[in-house]
Design a protein around this motif. Structure first.
Motif, PDB file in Angstrom:
ATOM      1  N   ILE A  84     -29.394  20.649  99.490  1.00  0.00           N
ATOM      2  CA  ILE A  84     -30.209  21.849  99.691  1.00  0.00           C
ATOM      3  C   ILE A  84     -31.672  21.460  99.491  1.00  0.00           C
ATOM      4  O   ILE A  84     -32.068  21.095  98.385  1.00  0.00           O
ATOM      5  N   PRO A  85     -32.508  21.538 100.510  1.00  0.00           N
ATOM      6  CA  PRO A  85     -33.911  21.159 100.384  1.00  0.00           C
ATOM      7  C   PRO A  85     -34.705  22.209  99.613  1.00  0.00           C
ATOM      8  O   PRO A  85     -34.185  23.307  99.334  1.00  0.00           O
ATOM      9  N   PRO A  86     -35.951  21.930  99.259  1.00  0.00           N
ATOM     10  CA  PRO A  86     -36.787  22.942  98.601  1.00  0.00           C
ATOM     11  C   PRO A  86     -36.880  24.215  99.434  1.00  0.00           C
ATOM     12  O   PRO A  86     -36.750  24.199 100.647  1.00  0.00           O
ATOM     13  N   ILE A  87     -37.124  25.325  98.764  1.00  0.00           N
ATOM     14  CA  ILE A  87     -37.069  26.623  99.420  1.00  0.00           C
ATOM     15  C   ILE A  87     -38.126  26.758 100.512  1.00  0.00           C
ATOM     16  O   ILE A  87     -37.899  27.461 101.513  1.00  0.00           O
ATOM     17  N   TYR A  88     -39.277  26.075 100.358  1.00  0.00           N
ATOM     18  CA  TYR A  88     -40.299  26.218 101.397  1.00  0.00           C
ATOM     19  C   TYR A  88     -39.831  25.632 102.724  1.00  0.00           C
ATOM     20  O   TYR A  88     -40.309  26.044 103.790  1.00  0.00           O
ATOM     21  N   THR A  89     -38.880  24.710 102.683  1.00  0.00           N
ATOM     22  CA  THR A  89     -38.323  24.173 103.928  1.00  0.00           C
ATOM     23  C   THR A  89     -37.550  25.254 104.678  1.00  0.00           C
ATOM     24  O   THR A  89     -37.665  25.381 105.910  1.00  0.00           O
ATOM     25  N   ALA A  90     -36.760  26.043 103.950  1.00  0.00           N
ATOM     26  CA  ALA A  90     -36.022  27.144 104.587  1.00  0.00           C
ATOM     27  C   ALA A  90     -36.978  28.205 105.122  1.00  0.00           C
ATOM     28  O   ALA A  90     -36.752  28.773 106.199  1.00  0.00           O
ATOM     29  N   LEU A  91     -38.062  28.464 104.400  1.00  0.00           N
ATOM     30  CA  LEU A  91     -39.041  29.453 104.856  1.00  0.00           C
ATOM     31  C   LEU A  91     -39.745  28.975 106.126  1.00  0.00           C
ATOM     32  O   LEU A  91     -39.954  29.763 107.062  1.00  0.00           O
ATOM     33  N   ASN A  92     -40.110  27.701 106.159  1.00  0.00           N
ATOM     34  CA  ASN A  92     -40.751  27.165 107.359  1.00  0.00           C
ATOM     35  C   ASN A  92     -39.791  27.172 108.550  1.00  0.00           C
ATOM     36  O   ASN A  92     -40.205  27.397 109.696  1.00  0.00           O
ATOM     37  N   LYS A  93     -38.516  26.941 108.283  1.00  0.00           N
ATOM     38  CA  LYS A  93     -37.524  26.994 109.354  1.00  0.00           C
ATOM     39  C   LYS A  93     -37.426  28.403 109.930  1.00  0.00           C
ATOM     40  O   LYS A  93     -37.331  28.582 111.156  1.00  0.00           O
ATOM     41  N   CYS A  94     -37.449  29.415 109.061  1.00  0.00           N
ATOM     42  CA  CYS A  94     -37.425  30.800 109.537  1.00  0.00           C
ATOM     43  C   CYS A  94     -38.646  31.102 110.390  1.00  0.00           C
ATOM     44  O   CYS A  94     -38.551  31.808 111.407  1.00  0.00           O
TER      45      CYS A  94
END
Length: 202
Positions: free
Chosen positions: A160-170
Motif C-alpha cells: 500500500i503506497p502513501p496516501i498521497y499516491t492514491a489521491l494523485n491517482k484519483c
C-alpha cells in the motif's frame, strides 16, 4: 414560479466565499447581517438568511475560504472509526488473515479518505499528513506490527503506497474522464471557454 413550485427557503443555506484577510473568519454570524439575504418565510414573516461557516453539498464540506479543512477532519474521523472496527476483526488469535484485512482497508477505508478528492485535494502537506495518520493505523493492523515499526517498511510489506499516491491517482482518473466528455456535455457547457479548450485538447 409558473409551475406552481416554490423553494423552501427555511432549508436554504448561504455561504460567503472570500480570500481577503481583512474579512477574517466567520465566527460571529450575527455580525454578518450586511451579507445576509432577506426573504419571507413560510409564516409570511421577514427573515434573514445569514452566511454559514461550513456548508455541506454532495457529501463535501465547503468552508468560506475553500480550504476544506473541515471536510478532511470529518473524513479522517469517519475512517478512524471504521479502522477501530477493523481492529476487532484483525485480532492476532482468531482474526482475519493479512490479505483479507488489506482487502477491507482498500474497499472500505481508503474510499472514505479519498472521497471526492479531485475537489479538495490541493497537494497540501497538512492534508496528506492528516490522512496518512489514519492509514498508518490500518497498516499496523494489516501487518500486525508494533506502533514503533517504520511506516515505509509496513507500506512495502502491505503493498500500500502513501496516501498521497492514491489521491494523485484519483486526480488523474478525474482528469481522464473530463477529457473524454463530448462537445455537448452539460458539464463542459458550464465551464468557461478557456477551460473548455484545455479539456478538448488531446
Amino acid at each position: 414560479g409558473t409551475a406552481g413550485l416554490q423553494p423552501d427557503l427555511d432549508k436554504c443555506e448561504l455561504m460567503h466565499h472570500t480570500w481577503r484577510r481583512k474579512d477574517g473568519p466567520i465566527d460571529d454570524l450575527a455580525s454578518l447581517d450586511h451579507l445576509a439575504v432577506a426573504y419571507e418565510n413560510a409564516q409570511g414573516e421577514q427573515a434573514l438568511l445569514r452566511p454559514l461557516p461550513v456548508v455541506r453539498w454532495l457529501g463535501i464540506l465547503f468552508d468560506t475560504r475553500l480550504k476544506f479543512r473541515a471536510h478532511v477532519e470529518r473524513q479522517c474521523a469517519k475512517a478512524r472509526e471504521t479502522a477501530m472496527g477493523l481492529r476487532m476483526l484483525a485480532n492476532s488469535v482468531r482474526g482475519l488473515s493479512q490479505d483479507n484485512v488489506r482487502r477491507l482497508y482498500i474497499s472500505c477505508i481508503e474510499p472514505i479518505l479519498t472521497y471526492a478528492s479531485p475537489v479538495w485535494w490541493m497537494q497540501r502537506k497538512w492534508q496528506s499528513e492528516a490522512l496518512q495518520r489514519v492509514q498508518n493505523i490500518c497498516l499496523r493492523q494489516i501487518c500486525a506490527a508494533f506502533r514503533t515499526s517504520p511506516i515505509y517498511a509496513l507500506e512495502f510489506e502491505a503493498g500500500i503506497p502513501p496516501i498521497y499516491t492514491a489521491l494523485n491517482k484519483c486526480d488523474d482518473l478525474a482528469s481522464a474522464r473530463l477529457h473524454k466528455l463530448g462537445a455537448h456535455s452539460p458539464v463542459l457547457q458550464r465551464l468557461r471557454p478557456p477551460a473548455q479548450r484545455v479539456i478538448r485538447e488531446p
